[in-house]
Design an enzyme around this catalytic site. Structure first.
Site, short mmCIF file in Angstrom:
data_model
loop_
_atom_site.label_atom_id
_atom_site.label_comp_id
_atom_site.label_asym_id
_atom_site.label_seq_id
_atom_site.Cartn_x
_atom_site.Cartn_y
_atom_site.Cartn_z
N PHE A 1 -37.69 64.55 -25.74
CA PHE A 1 -37.55 63.30 -25.15
C PHE A 1 -36.50 62.28 -25.60
O PHE A 1 -36.32 61.17 -25.39
CB PHE A 1 -38.85 62.46 -25.32
CG PHE A 1 -40.18 63.22 -25.11
CD1 PHE A 1 -40.57 63.67 -24.12
CD2 PHE A 1 -40.92 63.21 -26.18
CE1 PHE A 1 -41.70 64.18 -23.67
CE2 PHE A 1 -42.21 63.98 -26.04
CZ PHE A 1 -42.53 64.73 -24.64
N ILE B 1 -36.40 70.64 -4.43
CA ILE B 1 -37.40 71.03 -5.83
C ILE B 1 -37.11 72.56 -5.99
O ILE B 1 -37.80 73.17 -5.20
CB ILE B 1 -38.70 70.45 -5.55
CG1 ILE B 1 -38.74 68.92 -4.93
CG2 ILE B 1 -39.69 70.73 -6.52
CD1 ILE B 1 -38.02 67.83 -6.21
N LEU B 2 -36.67 72.85 -7.04
CA LEU B 2 -36.71 74.18 -7.38
C LEU B 2 -38.10 74.71 -7.83
O LEU B 2 -38.24 76.00 -7.37
CB LEU B 2 -35.87 74.51 -8.62
CG LEU B 2 -34.35 73.98 -8.51
CD1 LEU B 2 -33.54 74.30 -10.02
CD2 LEU B 2 -33.51 74.95 -7.70
N GLU C 1 -36.78 62.69 -16.06
CA GLU C 1 -36.94 61.36 -16.51
C GLU C 1 -37.48 60.26 -15.27
O GLU C 1 -37.99 59.35 -15.62
CB GLU C 1 -35.78 60.68 -16.80
CG GLU C 1 -35.50 61.23 -18.33
CD GLU C 1 -33.79 61.29 -18.82
OE1 GLU C 1 -33.02 61.82 -18.04
OE2 GLU C 1 -33.65 60.66 -19.69
MO1 MOS Z 1 -33.09 62.53 -22.36
S1 MOS Z 1 -33.39 60.65 -23.38
O1 MOS Z 1 -31.51 62.49 -22.21
O2 MOS Z 1 -33.46 63.75 -23.71
#
Ligand code: MOS
Length: 747
Positions: A247, A636-637, A712
């Site tokens: 993350f 969308i792959l 994200e």
């Molecule tokens: Mo993301 S916060 O660019 O791993």
């Protein structure tokens, strides 16, 4: 080259690495067996600021199995210059150097590394190490540093500073009939991936290392190691085949990498260093932010003025930056905008990118404030968003390569049943539960970064593609395999994909949701190059059925190369390679931003998030019972892994709204809840119905594959939608995230 029928891309495809993961065969950084391995344990400081005046190591030394103890007094050799410590994504400043001196910059800062022949011995000995400190005053409290906030003198590469003001924001605000000014606060969060940071550093001889590291970028880690320790590039290999979540916390090299390598070089042995869950709270965090936000509208709800001023935490040694307020200048049409972003130095580690850095917090404040404004105007929260639709990026005056946001609003609202919403707060209930519906817009970058890949086709029709990409759980292994398999009309099993090794073709860190577009396009380009070479050889063959064909009319599929108007004809790959006396064809491919296009166009993903909450009227307990996230993310792959990414983002957004918060005892400058019992992340019982919708969005400019990436976007807007739903349910507006029961009950 036309792909007449997509065999794999666009289809919901299970992870190609799934079986390895569920059977435990996928090895993570700290799992590689190495003979004669030593184990390192990091000891952290117990104060937040000051100096070490004495270290007490005798007891630790007496523990059987202890091989060495490193402190600032005997640390191994490492580079002098700051710039040698600056990794690819470092912010400006002086990068942290473990055990560099007696100076303490934050609580938990490593002050010693114990190396022993077992982890248990190292940890036991580590628990016996103490230090005497000369304690300095510290401050970990953003409130107290707000007045000292400053504009970062040097900008962080890749992060746009706030745009210049446009129009006359103050004047327009003063003159507008409807306005609000609010302070929002989003507390610091920690990434808490499942896998702890770990490094297994295999000592292969003088200056030669094979390093298994938990990182989002094997080449970034490799570059850091060679530069910090002055090693030859060819002698250091970093491997990160599997990463158990990150993350953003794995974008920069973390302490375990430095310590694993330093101890290994000093002791000429293989060394493993892992962080504990508690130590994971000292390696960077989503910054703590204060938002002062003012919005004004005309009587219909058209925005007249936007002012958004943010103060974000950073450390004393680096000016960490992200784009927090910029979103407020481009999500909606508004002629009068003034945005500012300042930093305040705290005695903490440097903050670090966390899923949708900047947007996740900036958009939360904007979208809650806009919700407040909608009630003041008396217009539906969805309508006020539609009314203020931005048809270009007003920060830069650039066109969007695509923006199917209206489809997100429409399809999301339809799936959610938004038209059944009662406008007034506290007007929907079910027994003792108040029901609330809220909405937010989401927005995130659609980057295309420079990336390279290689493709190798064998005479037997099997394909290998490679790129030094990482898969942090996002599905990189799978989508690259799908793209490659489609290029040659192969089943997935005939493609072997190699990623997660620093020796492979150049790749950026896995971050910013750019991997699908960047590495995916590079793989596609490499495959196209192989096809071109194959075609060239096929054309040259005696009596070639492709002699006068053109590349654009030729297809490779099922082990054959043929003209699209004659699918039964053509040649087998084996025939072509045989005639050319080759056993394989290997080519490279690359992708990267189109700088000319970027002068006119800019790319983002967009979303509309709808949330339903049920709030127990007496107890203040909030349940998020439904989320609909409708996203426009280009092509969308893989709808299956793509959906997983949105689900994960939404879950983190719910965590941001209701649960996640680093609690620091400011008297001590210490994070108190550095464990998963007290730092609450949503558990299964916290998560109910989440529906993901991908709206159709064709975008031929954003990347060669038409892909935008979506690791994200799922988090952006989710916390605001939940917060707005809580207001709708209860009539109470909590402006301090997370919205815990205590705040809701007293608000
Ligand atoms: Mo993301 S916060 O660019 O791993």
């Amino acid at each position: 080259m036309p792909i007449t029928e997509s065999l794999h891309v666009g289809r919901p495809t299970s992870r190609v690495d799934g079986p390895l993961k569920v059977t435990g065969k996928a090895k993570y950084a700290a799992e590689y067996p190495v003979s004669g391995l030593l184990h390192g344990y990091i000891v952290g400081s117990t104060i937040a600021a000051g100096r070490i005046t004495a270290l007490h190591l005798d007891q630790a030394r007496s523990i059987p199995g202890v091989v060495a103890i490193f402190t600032h007094e005997n640390r191994g050799k490492a580079a002098w210059l700051d710039r040698s410590w600056q990794d690819e994504v470092a912010p400006p400043g002086h990068p942290f150097r473990p055990l560099n001196s007696d100076r303490i910059l934050f609580d938990g800062q490593p002050i010693a590394l114990v190396v022993a022949d077992s982890y248990e011995a190292a940890r036991d000995a580590g628990s016996l190490i103490s230090a005497t400190y000369e304690v300095s005053e510290h401050c970990t409290e953003l409130e107290r540093k707000r007045l000292e906030a400053y504009v970062p003198p040097k900008k962080r590469s890749g992060i746009p500073p706030p745009p210049d003001p446009r129009g006359h924001a103050e004047k327009a605000f003063a003159e507008a009939p409807i306005k609000i000014s609010r302070d929002y606060r989003v507390n610091a969060e920690h990434h808490n991936p499942m896998e702890m940071f770990g490094t297994t550093c295999v000592f292969e001889g003088a200056g030669k290392l094979t390093i298994y590291d938990k990182t989002q970028g094997s080449q970034n880690a490799q570059g850091y190691v060679t530069s910090v320790f002055g090693l030859k590039s060819k002698n250091v290999q970093v491997i990160n085949h599997f990463v158990g979540g990150a993350f953003g916390s794995g974008l920069r090299p973390q302490h375990q990498l430095f310590f694993g390598v330093m101890a290994s070089l000093e002791l000429k042995r293989s060394v493993r260093v892992t962080l504990t869950r508690a130590q994971m709270f000292h390696i960077g965090y989503r910054p703590d932010t204060f938002h002062a936000i003012s919005l004004a509208a005309d009587k219909q709800g058209r925005l007249q003025s936007i002012m958004h001023d943010v103060v974000a935490s950073t450390s004393h040694y680096e000016d960490y930056q992200e784009a927090v307020v910029n979103w407020s200048g481009m999500m909606y049409h508004c002629d009068n905008v003034r945005l500012s972003y300042r930093l305040a130095k705290l005695d903490t580690a440097t903050p670090c990118d966390m899923r949708a850095p900047g947007a996740a917090i900036g958009v939360t404040a904007l979208e809650c404030a806009l919700d407040e404004l909608s009630y003041k105007v008396g217009v539906d929260p969805l309508e006020i968003r539609r009314l203020n639709f931005a048809s270009k990026d007003e920060n830069t005056d650039k066109q969007f390569t695509s923006k199917a946001l209206d489809a997100c609003y429409r399809q999301g609202a339809a799936a959610f049943g938004w038209e059944k919403r009662e406008a007034a707060p506290r007007s929907m209930r079910d027994g003792h539960e108040l029901i609330g519906w809220g909405i937010s817009t989401g927005m995130w970058d659609a980057f295309l970064q420079k990336a390279e890949a290689s493709a190798r086709l064998s005479a037997d029709g099997k394909l290998e593609v490679s790129s030094a990409a990482s898969d942090i759980g996002t599905g990189t292994w799978t989508i690259l395999t799908q793209i490659a398999a489609d290029a040659f009309g192969l089943p997935l099993d005939d493609v072997s994909t190699r990623i997660g090794e620093s020796t492979l073709p150049t790749s950026p860190v896995e971050g910013g949701s750019w991997t699908a577009a960047s590495n995916g396009s590079a793989v596609q380009a490499a495959c196209d190059a192989v096809k071109k070479t194959l075609f060239r050889y096929a054309k040259k063959m005696a009596n070639s059925p492709l002699a006068d064909a053109k590349m654009e009319n030729v297809e490779v599929s099922g082990g054959r190369i043929f003209r699209t108007d004659d699918p039964g004809g053509g040649l087998t790959i084996a025939e072509v390679m045989d005639a050319a006396d080759l056993s394989e064809i290997e080519e490279k491919g690359k992708a990267g931003p189109d700088l000319l296009q970027m002068m006119t166009y800019i790319s983002y993903t967009h979303s509309a998030v709808f949330a339903e909450v049920r709030v127990d009227e007496e107890l203040g307990v909030v349940r998020v019972t439904r989320i609909v996230c409708a996203a426009a993310a280009g092509r969308i792959l893989n709808p299956k892994t793509a959906r997983s990414q949105i689900l994960g983002g939404v879950v983190m957004g719910i965590g941001m709204a209701l649960h996640e918060e680093a609690m620091t005892d400011h008297r001590l400058g210490k994070i108190m809840n550095h464990n998963l019992a007290e730092y609450h992340i949503p558990a299964h019982a916290d998560i109910e119905d989440i529906e993901v919708i991908f709206v159709d969005e064709r975008d031929e400019r954003v990347s060669p594959l038409g892909v935008k990436g979506l690791g994200e976007i799922g988090i952006v807007g989710t916390a605001a939608a939940v917060s707005n739903a809580i207001f709708h349910a209860t009539g109470k507006r909590v402006r301090d995230f997370p919205i815990t029961i205590d705040k809701l009950v007293v608000a």
